[in-house]
Design a protein around this motif. Structure first.
Motif, short mmCIF file in Angstrom:
data_model
loop_
_atom_site.label_atom_id
_atom_site.label_comp_id
_atom_site.label_asym_id
_atom_site.label_seq_id
_atom_site.Cartn_x
_atom_site.Cartn_y
_atom_site.Cartn_z
N LYS B 52 0.61 -1.44 -0.42
CA LYS B 52 -0.07 -0.31 -0.36
C LYS B 52 0.74 1.43 0.32
CE LYS B 52 -1.68 -0.76 3.63
NZ LYS B 52 -1.28 -2.39 4.82
N THR B 53 1.76 0.96 0.69
CA THR B 53 2.68 2.43 0.85
C THR B 53 3.75 2.86 0.46
OG1 THR B 53 2.65 1.82 3.39
CG2 THR B 53 4.94 4.00 2.41
N THR B 54 4.11 1.86 -0.78
CA THR B 54 4.49 1.87 -2.38
C THR B 54 4.00 2.63 -3.39
OG1 THR B 54 5.74 -0.11 -1.16
CG2 THR B 54 5.96 0.39 -3.77
N LEU B 167 -3.24 9.95 1.82
CA LEU B 167 -3.18 9.66 3.34
C LEU B 167 -2.53 8.14 3.39
CD1 LEU B 167 -5.95 11.44 1.80
CD2 LEU B 167 -5.31 12.25 5.21
N ASP B 168 -1.32 7.80 4.38
CA ASP B 168 -0.88 6.52 4.91
C ASP B 168 -1.06 6.42 5.99
OD1 ASP B 168 0.16 4.06 4.52
OD2 ASP B 168 2.27 4.69 4.08
N GLU B 169 -2.34 5.80 6.28
CA GLU B 169 -2.87 4.69 7.66
C GLU B 169 -2.10 6.80 8.64
OE1 GLU B 169 -1.66 1.21 8.72
OE2 GLU B 169 -1.18 0.26 6.97
N PRO B 170 -3.77 7.57 7.89
CA PRO B 170 -2.79 8.64 8.91
C PRO B 170 -3.46 8.49 10.28
CG PRO B 170 -4.75 8.95 7.29
CD PRO B 170 -3.72 7.11 7.54
MG LIG Z 1 2.97 1.32 4.51
#
Ligand SMILES: [Mg+2]
Ligand SMILES: Nc1ncnc2c1ncn2[C@@H]1O[C@H](COP(=O)(O)OP(=O)(O)O)[C@@H](O)[C@H]1O
Lengths: 300, 365
Positions: B52-54, B167-170
């Motif tokens: 996901k982050t990538t 938004l990355d796991e904010p």
């Molecule tokens: Mg991640």
């Protein structure tokens, strides 16, 4: 509870005693001696005569004509003060200029190889300062490495006089003190959170502006520590200016040494040493006032 | 400086990201194609390490893809560096500049865009009002709480009016109560600003609550894209059904199909109708897995499954029953608790289970 606190305080003081004693004996003691000597009279063959005199302090700033006794500002001394301050500032500036990319390079290596690079930075410390300084002399003298290369390549006809100039002193001091800038800079860069750089880059900052608005302010503590570590020994340096300045371009360190040696004027030497101390303290105060100003306050 | 796009939909085309090389090569993003519509709350949902982050970093421009393209409003932005993409990120760790005040943090992007002082001041106070942080404008990030830092990070990313907000796991660093509040807040901000939100989470509940659409990720791939209801009610893959909500998996054999539904025979012998994902072609006679959500099954006098009640767990709003089926599998059943309900059977009692019409779903393994 109170008793416990009392004990804790007491034991803390007891534990600090050796350190305090060493500080007292090794730092304050000599300083006190220098202060006392600066108010005594010079002995004929060096040393001091126990007779109060302000002549030492007077001679720091003024010279007395030996024939008619007329008084004039000690041009030579003032020149040396100014040269010392200027060269120390320039050394600090160039150490920062070279140290920043060096430290950045090391801090951005993969973890595990950084230690190796840091180790390489400290290698010059393994060799005696005098030998390293002579090595620089070999490089920059008229028949040295640089001039021979330039002469052979036909770029110049005459060797460029680099040795025995302020330039030579600057090169030597920058080389010698560079690690003292790199190490604290590295320490603060290593702590830098890479996501802050990404955040700035994400918010439309170019690479140059990421450097200026995020990296520089955040590694400021490293800059401050490095500048102090370089400036203080640089302004008092005497080995480097003596070898590379050739005895013509004196710095404060040489001037002081001279009074305790050939000059046989210990009170003047002591007064000069204390003057150096005052210059350093004043410079530090000004510097701290300058850098403690909030840089993010004054942009629009 | 930034591309002048009017539409803010994102098109990801056959995007891959490989980390390392040779034997160590690792496909973090594996040939993903997906369309993220304009003005949507779009969620990337998947377990930790699924990429996901990538994917988000590829959209932001922090990573360069190994292959594939990213388009924003029809314009190829694959080669643009992050500072040239009209896309802003809210980092998981907030990444607020510690040496700047809250207001200077929020105004950073605007300063970099070269806006006038007055304009910046105006937008900053507008943004601080939007996240209710006006009173703390002159504080440093270290002097405010985690929830407040979160709001500042949001305001900072929204201030330049990006086309897309990533938004990355904010919310993952916030405690449960604050997380619930911020969820509502995020939903409101998305609706008010009309900016496309691409939201990353591994929390299925959060994804279901907030999203217009969810893309479920697994091993660098997107398994299914759909509305929360669509994903929950009609999971196409076993992994999706397992990851989102609770599921009972039943083995069955296809008896008859008609495009989007199939008649399947369960091991108990009973035949039920089950929905068929459009992406799955199930031949008659093939064995398939059928998913039934626990709340879609009820105890009945005459059911399609038989078993023994092992235990009942009381959860306040509902009661969960674990039933051992005749073939040895465990079946979970959930019943809403209401006053005046018939009493539950005692543990050890033989029970029959009925499945609501339209509730069974065939999934890919
Ligand atoms: Mg991640
Ligand atoms: N810079 C990198 N180098 C090597 N592998 C990476 C890198 N970034 C991520 N990965 C790997 O890619 C996979 C997906 O990571 P990530 O996108 O962070 O997953 P998620 O955000 O879904 O938890 C993980 O297995 C991770 O180890």
């Amino acid at each position: 509870m109170r008793a416990l606190n009392h004990w804790a305080t007491l034991s803390r003081w007891v534990l600090c005693t050796p350190a305090l004693l060493i500080l007292l004996l090794a730092a304050s003691g000599p300083l006190l001696i220098v202060l006392v000597y600066s108010f005594l009279s010079p002995g004929a063959y060096g040393g001091v005569v126990w007779q109060f005199s302000t002549e030492g302090w007077f001679r720091v700033f003024f010279s007395r004509d030996i024939f008619d006794g007329s008084v004039a500002p000690a041009q030579a001394h003032l020149q040396i003060f100014w040269r010392s301050v200027r060269l120390a500032l320039l050394t600090t500036f160039f150490a920062a200029l070279l140290g920043f990319p060096t430290a950045w390079f090391i801090a951005t290596r993969p973890a595990g190889t950084r230690e190796l690079w840091l180790f390489l930075v400290t290698i010059p410390f393994w060799t005696n300062l005098v030998i390293r300084t002579f090595a620089i002399q070999e490089v920059i003298r008229n028949q040295g490495l640089i001039n021979s290369a330039l002469l052979n390549s036909g770029l110049i006809n005459q060797p460029i006089q680099m040795l025995y100039t302020d330039f030579a002193i600057l090169v030597g001091m920058t080389y010698v003190f560079l690690p003292l800038m790199v190490l604290p800079l590295y320490a603060s860069m290593e702590k830098l959170d890479g996501r802050l750089l990404e955040a700035a880059y994400d918010l439309y900052a170019s690479r140059a502006r990421v450097l200026w608005h995020v990296i520089v302010p955040l590694v400021k503590p490293g800059f401050i520590a490095g500048s102090i570590l370089v400036f203080i020994p640089a302004i008092g340096a005497y080995v480097t200016p003596r070898i590379l300045g050739g005895g013509r371009n004196l710095m404060l360190g040489n001037l002081i040494e001279l009074q305790f040696g050939q000059g046989r004027n210990w009170p003047l030497g002591a007064a000069l040493a204390l003057t150096l101390l005052v210059i350093v303290l004043v410079a530090l105060l000004i510097y701290i006032r300058l850098v403690m100003r909030d840089p993010e306050r004054d942009h629009g | 400086m930034t591309p002048n796009v009017t539409q803010s939909d994102i098109e990801i085309i056959d995007l891959s990201k490989i980390f390392g090389s040779g034997d160590e090569a690792f496909k973090a993003v594996d040939h993903i194609s997906v369309h993220i519509p304009d003005n949507e709350f779009f969620t990337l949902l998947g377990p930790s390490g699924c990429g996901k982050t990538t994917l988000l970093r590829l959209i932001a421009g922090f990573e360069q893809p190994s292959s594939g393209w990213i388009k924003l409003g029809g314009q190829d932005i694959t080669a643009l560096s992050p500072n040239h993409r009209p896309v802003n990120t809210v980092f998981q760790s907030y990444a607020l500049f510690p040496h700047m005040s809250v207001a200077d943090n929020v105004g950073f992007g605007l300063r970099m865009l070269g806006q006038s002082r007055r304009q910046i001041q105006h937008t900053v106070s507008e943004m601080l009002a939007l996240v209710e942080m006006e009173s703390l404008a002159s504080r440093r990030p270290a002097q405010i709480s985690g929830g407040q830092q979160q709001r500042v990070a949001l305001a900072r990313a929204l201030a330049p009016r990006p086309r897309v907000l990533l938004l990355d796991e904010p919310l993952s660093a916030l405690d449960l109560k604050l997380r619930k509040t911020m969820q509502t807040e995020l939903k409101r901000l998305q609706a008010e600003t009309g900016i496309t939100f691409v939201f990353v989470t591994h929390d299925q509940q959060e994804a279901l609550t907030l999203s217009d659409q969810i893309a479920v990720m697994h091993n660098g791939q997107i398994l299914q894209v759909g509305t929360p209801q669509g994903i929950y009610n009609h999971p196409a893959e076993r992994f999706v059904a397992d990851f989102i909500g609770d599921s009972n998996f039943l083995s069955a054999t296809v008896v008859q199909t008609n495009g989007h539904s199939a008649q399947v025979q369960l091991r108990s012998g009973a035949a039920i109708r089950a929905s068929l994902p459009s992406t799955l072609a199930a031949a008659v006679g093939s064995s398939v897995t059928v998913v039934v959500r626990p709340e879609q099954a009820t105890l009945a006098d005459q059911g399609v499954l038989q078993g023994t009640l092992e235990q009942s767990l009381y959860f306040g709003t509902d009661t969960q029953m674990q039933i051992r089926l005749a073939d040895g599998e465990l079946f979970n059943l959930r019943r809403q608790n209401t006053i005046g309900q018939p009493a539950l059977p005692a543990p050890g009692a033989a029970v029959q289970i009925a499945i609501a019409e339209g509730a069974a779903q065939v999934v890919r393994h």
